[in-house]
Design an enzyme around this catalytic site. Structure first.
Site, PDB file in Angstrom:
ATOM      1  N   GLN A 199      -1.836  -0.993  -5.014  1.00  0.00           N
ATOM      2  CA  GLN A 199      -2.649  -1.925  -4.299  1.00  0.00           C
ATOM      3  C   GLN A 199      -4.062  -1.562  -4.510  1.00  0.00           C
ATOM      4  OE1 GLN A 199      -1.495  -2.616  -0.289  1.00  0.00           O
ATOM      5  NE2 GLN A 199       0.796  -2.812  -0.955  1.00  0.00           N
ATOM      6  N   CYS A 200      -4.495  -1.056  -5.702  1.00  0.00           N
ATOM      7  CA  CYS A 200      -5.722  -0.483  -6.012  1.00  0.00           C
ATOM      8  C   CYS A 200      -6.431  -1.413  -7.068  1.00  0.00           C
ATOM      9  CB  CYS A 200      -5.708   1.038  -6.377  1.00  0.00           C
ATOM     10  SG  CYS A 200      -7.096   1.843  -7.076  1.00  0.00           S
TER      11      CYS A 200
END
Length: 160
Positions: free
Chosen positions: A36-37
């Site tokens: 989730q970067c």
């Protein structure tokens, strides 16, 4: 004589342990990853490097880490599913690790000492910090999270 990196044993994402000695004689690209970067799309570039160079001896090793912005909250099965479904990741992925602090995985303690960052700092700054390791197991480079995988091709080709 194996370099120290080949003495480490790590846990595979799907369970069980793996000796990095199994990769002796190959070029390694070791990356701390997160699902989730902002840099998560680098999975695509990492997989492309793996596909392009694996026949010549490159192995990409992914180590999920939840220490930066809690961007890897999932359990192993979720991480594996995400990587496969969204990016077609086929390179080896390992169990979630800590890369900084008192509980940093011994592999990352070693990598940070072998290739310090800017101004000699050892701490990993963010997800997708990359370490390049030659066939002898020596760390030859450290790359910032913002460094696109494809920007590393010259360095990788020199080691192959």
């Amino acid at each position: 004589m194996h370099a120290a990196i080949h003495e480490f044993t790590v846990e595979r994402l799907e369970g069980g342990s793996q000796s990095l000695g199994d990769y002796a004689g190959q070029v390694l690209l070791i990356v701390n990853t997160a699902s989730q970067c902002g840099f998560t799309p680098q999975y695509q570039g990492l997989e492309a490097l793996y596909q392009r160079y694996r026949e010549r001896g490159l192995v990409v090793l992914g180590f999920p880490c939840n220490q930066f912005g809690a961007q890897e909250p999932g359990a192993a099965a979720e991480i594996a599913s995400f990587c496969q479904k969204n990016y077609g990741v086929s390179f080896p992925m390992f169990a979630k690790v800590e890369v900084n602090g008192d509980h940093a995985h011994p592999l990352y303690q070693y990598l940070k000492k072998a290739a310090p960052g800017l101004l000699g700092s050892e701490g990993i700054k963010w997800n997708f910090t990359k370490f390049l390791v030659n066939r002898q197991g020596e760390v030859t480079g450290r790359y910032a999270p913002a460094t696109a995988p494809e920007a590393m091709t010259t360095d990788i080709e020199e080691l192959l």
